[in-house]
Design a protein around this motif. Structure first.
Motif, PDB file in Angstrom:
ATOM      1  N   LEU A   1       4.516   5.587  -5.393  1.00 49.29           N
ATOM      2  CA  LEU A   1       4.545   5.705  -6.851  1.00 49.29           C
ATOM      3  C   LEU A   1       3.494   6.699  -7.356  1.00 49.29           C
ATOM      4  N   ALA A   2       2.313   6.696  -6.743  1.00 48.39           N
ATOM      5  CA  ALA A   2       1.257   7.635  -7.138  1.00 48.39           C
ATOM      6  C   ALA A   2       1.667   9.077  -6.851  1.00 48.39           C
ATOM      7  N   ALA A   3       2.499   9.266  -5.831  1.00 49.53           N
ATOM      8  CA  ALA A   3       2.965  10.614  -5.477  1.00 49.53           C
ATOM      9  C   ALA A   3       4.110  11.080  -6.369  1.00 49.53           C
ATOM     10  N   GLY A   4       4.558  10.222  -7.269  1.00 47.63           N
ATOM     11  CA  GLY A   4       5.615  10.613  -8.195  1.00 47.63           C
ATOM     12  C   GLY A   4       6.863   9.762  -8.108  1.00 47.63           C
ATOM     13  N   GLY A   5       6.950   8.904  -7.081  1.00 44.47           N
ATOM     14  CA  GLY A   5       8.079   7.992  -6.970  1.00 44.47           C
ATOM     15  C   GLY A   5       9.388   8.699  -6.691  1.00 44.47           C
ATOM     16  N   PRO A   6      10.501   8.036  -7.001  1.00 42.84           N
ATOM     17  CA  PRO A   6      11.829   8.554  -6.681  1.00 42.84           C
ATOM     18  C   PRO A   6      12.082   9.936  -7.279  1.00 42.84           C
ATOM     19  N   GLY A   7      12.698  10.781  -6.478  1.00 40.35           N
ATOM     20  CA  GLY A   7      13.011  12.129  -6.928  1.00 40.35           C
ATOM     21  C   GLY A   7      11.878  13.114  -6.693  1.00 40.35           C
ATOM     22  N   VAL A   8      10.664  12.576  -6.470  1.00 37.37           N
ATOM     23  CA  VAL A   8       9.506  13.433  -6.208  1.00 37.37           C
ATOM     24  C   VAL A   8       8.945  13.118  -4.824  1.00 37.37           C
ATOM     25  N   ALA A   9       8.590  11.864  -4.616  1.00 36.79           N
ATOM     26  CA  ALA A   9       8.079  11.424  -3.315  1.00 36.79           C
ATOM     27  C   ALA A   9       9.261  11.024  -2.431  1.00 36.79           C
ATOM     28  N   THR A  10       9.014  10.971  -1.148  1.00 39.62           N
ATOM     29  CA  THR A  10      10.071  10.609  -0.210  1.00 39.62           C
ATOM     30  C   THR A  10      10.012   9.119   0.119  1.00 39.62           C
ATOM     31  N   PHE A  11      11.188   8.516   0.263  1.00 44.97           N
ATOM     32  CA  PHE A  11      11.279   7.110   0.635  1.00 44.97           C
ATOM     33  C   PHE A  11      10.746   6.875   2.050  1.00 44.97           C
ATOM     34  N   ASP A  12      10.519   7.949   2.794  1.00 44.49           N
ATOM     35  CA  ASP A  12      10.012   7.842   4.164  1.00 44.49           C
ATOM     36  C   ASP A  12       8.693   7.076   4.227  1.00 44.49           C
ATOM     37  N   LEU A  13       7.911   7.074   3.145  1.00 42.48           N
ATOM     38  CA  LEU A  13       6.664   6.301   3.113  1.00 42.48           C
ATOM     39  C   LEU A  13       6.937   4.801   3.235  1.00 42.48           C
ATOM     40  N   LEU A  14       8.047   4.353   2.675  1.00 41.13           N
ATOM     41  CA  LEU A  14       8.383   2.932   2.634  1.00 41.13           C
ATOM     42  C   LEU A  14       9.324   2.496   3.754  1.00 41.13           C
TER      43      LEU A  14
ATOM     44  N   ALA B   1      16.256   3.356  -9.776  1.00 35.96           N
ATOM     45  CA  ALA B   1      16.635   2.567 -10.953  1.00 35.96           C
ATOM     46  C   ALA B   1      15.393   1.975 -11.627  1.00 35.96           C
ATOM     47  N   MET B   2      14.463   1.475 -10.836  1.00 36.52           N
ATOM     48  CA  MET B   2      13.214   0.928 -11.400  1.00 36.52           C
ATOM     49  C   MET B   2      12.434   2.004 -12.148  1.00 36.52           C
ATOM     50  N   SER B   3      12.360   3.189 -11.561  1.00 37.84           N
ATOM     51  CA  SER B   3      11.580   4.257 -12.197  1.00 37.84           C
ATOM     52  C   SER B   3      12.240   4.758 -13.475  1.00 37.84           C
ATOM     53  N   GLN B   4      13.552   4.597 -13.576  1.00 45.44           N
ATOM     54  CA  GLN B   4      14.242   4.978 -14.805  1.00 45.44           C
ATOM     55  C   GLN B   4      13.999   3.964 -15.914  1.00 45.44           C
ATOM     56  N   VAL B   5      13.714   2.719 -15.553  1.00 46.56           N
ATOM     57  CA  VAL B   5      13.475   1.645 -16.514  1.00 46.56           C
ATOM     58  C   VAL B   5      12.010   1.572 -16.929  1.00 46.56           C
TER      59      VAL B   5
ATOM     60  N   ALA C   1       0.842  -1.204   0.000  1.00 47.13           N
ATOM     61  CA  ALA C   1       0.000   0.000   0.000  1.00 47.13           C
ATOM     62  C   ALA C   1       0.879   1.256   0.000  1.00 47.13           C
ATOM     63  N   ALA C   2       1.942   1.252   0.812  1.00 52.00           N
ATOM     64  CA  ALA C   2       2.862   2.400   0.858  1.00 52.00           C
ATOM     65  C   ALA C   2       3.578   2.563  -0.480  1.00 52.00           C
ATOM     66  N   GLU C   3       3.946   1.444  -1.107  1.00 55.31           N
ATOM     67  CA  GLU C   3       4.611   1.503  -2.412  1.00 55.31           C
ATOM     68  C   GLU C   3       3.684   2.128  -3.454  1.00 55.31           C
ATOM     69  N   SER C   4       2.417   1.753  -3.435  1.00 56.87           N
ATOM     70  CA  SER C   4       1.450   2.352  -4.361  1.00 56.87           C
ATOM     71  C   SER C   4       1.304   3.848  -4.122  1.00 56.87           C
ATOM     72  N   GLU C   5       1.250   4.240  -2.852  1.00 56.35           N
ATOM     73  CA  GLU C   5       1.146   5.664  -2.498  1.00 56.35           C
ATOM     74  C   GLU C   5       2.393   6.419  -2.946  1.00 56.35           C
TER      75      GLU C   5
ATOM     76  N   LEU D   1       0.543  -3.436 -10.414  1.00 56.80           N
ATOM     77  CA  LEU D   1       0.246  -4.728  -9.825  1.00 56.80           C
ATOM     78  C   LEU D   1      -1.187  -5.104 -10.199  1.00 56.80           C
ATOM     79  N   LEU D   2      -1.348  -6.186 -10.961  1.00 57.05           N
ATOM     80  CA  LEU D   2      -2.674  -6.614 -11.407  1.00 57.05           C
ATOM     81  C   LEU D   2      -3.310  -7.603 -10.439  1.00 57.05           C
ATOM     82  N   GLU D   3      -2.534  -8.562  -9.983  1.00 55.61           N
ATOM     83  CA  GLU D   3      -3.025  -9.593  -9.068  1.00 55.61           C
ATOM     84  C   GLU D   3      -1.913  -9.927  -8.084  1.00 55.61           C
ATOM     85  N   GLN D   4      -2.331 -10.436  -6.935  1.00 51.53           N
ATOM     86  CA  GLN D   4      -1.348 -10.816  -5.942  1.00 51.53           C
ATOM     87  C   GLN D   4      -1.913 -11.951  -5.091  1.00 51.53           C
ATOM     88  N   GLU D   5      -1.082 -12.970  -4.868  1.00 57.74           N
ATOM     89  CA  GLU D   5      -1.480 -14.111  -4.048  1.00 57.74           C
ATOM     90  C   GLU D   5      -0.370 -14.400  -3.042  1.00 57.74           C
ATOM     91  N   PHE D   6      -0.739 -14.484  -1.774  1.00 60.01           N
ATOM     92  CA  PHE D   6       0.203 -14.875  -0.733  1.00 60.01           C
ATOM     93  C   PHE D   6       0.216 -16.398  -0.698  1.00 60.01           C
TER      94      PHE D   6
END
Length: 153
Positions: free
Chosen positions: A24-37, A71-75, A18-22, A81-86
């Protein structure tokens, strides 16, 4: 009977996703802070990515994780995420995800599975080992036009 106040792996990972989605939605690296994660990852966390991926290698600690997300955001232009199963939910959780991503360099869109073995201790992620089914297809899709063909020579 003793009860633990330490969150289980599903709780930790659900919060992290959930934090990762937030993030990335906030702009990800360089825009959002890693403090969320950061609260979800141990200070000495280790992420092992397949060397064949454009963001391959071993990433260590919060600084390493922040660099990994950059690095991920540059690529990837998008990484949804479409589906997820634990599949397993103990100290080492196993999560099967299906992802749709668009590569920045080529504009190609891929849908692919990722299986992650994630170790959670004391309420934080300490190790992540993602496994992609076909790292070559991902690397080729992420290469600049014409570069993928050169890499195969």
């Amino acid at each position: 009977m003793t009860t633990s106040s330490t969150p289980d792996s599903v709780t930790v990972l659900s919060g992290m996703y959930a934090a990762e989605s937030e993030y990335l939605a906030a702009g990800g690296p360089g825009v959002a802070t890693f403090d969320l994660l950061a609260p979800f990852f141990a200070p000495d966390v280790v992420l092992h990515q397949a060397d064949a991926l454009p963001y391959g290698g071993t990433w260590r600690g919060h600084a390493g994780m922040a660099r990994f997300f950059l690095a991920m955001s540059q690529v990837w232009e998008s990484f949804d995420l479409l589906e997820q199963e634990f599949v397993a939910t103990g100290e080492t959780a196993v999560v099967l995800s299906r992802v749709r991503a668009r590569a920045r360099a080529s504009g190609l869109e891929l849908t692919f599975p990722i299986l992650q073995a994630i170790t959670v201790k004391d309420g934080q992620i300490v190790e992540v080992r993602p496994f992609c089914w076909d790292t070559e297809v991902i690397a080729r899709a992420c290469a600049a036009p014409g570069q993928a063909d050169q890499d195969l020579l």
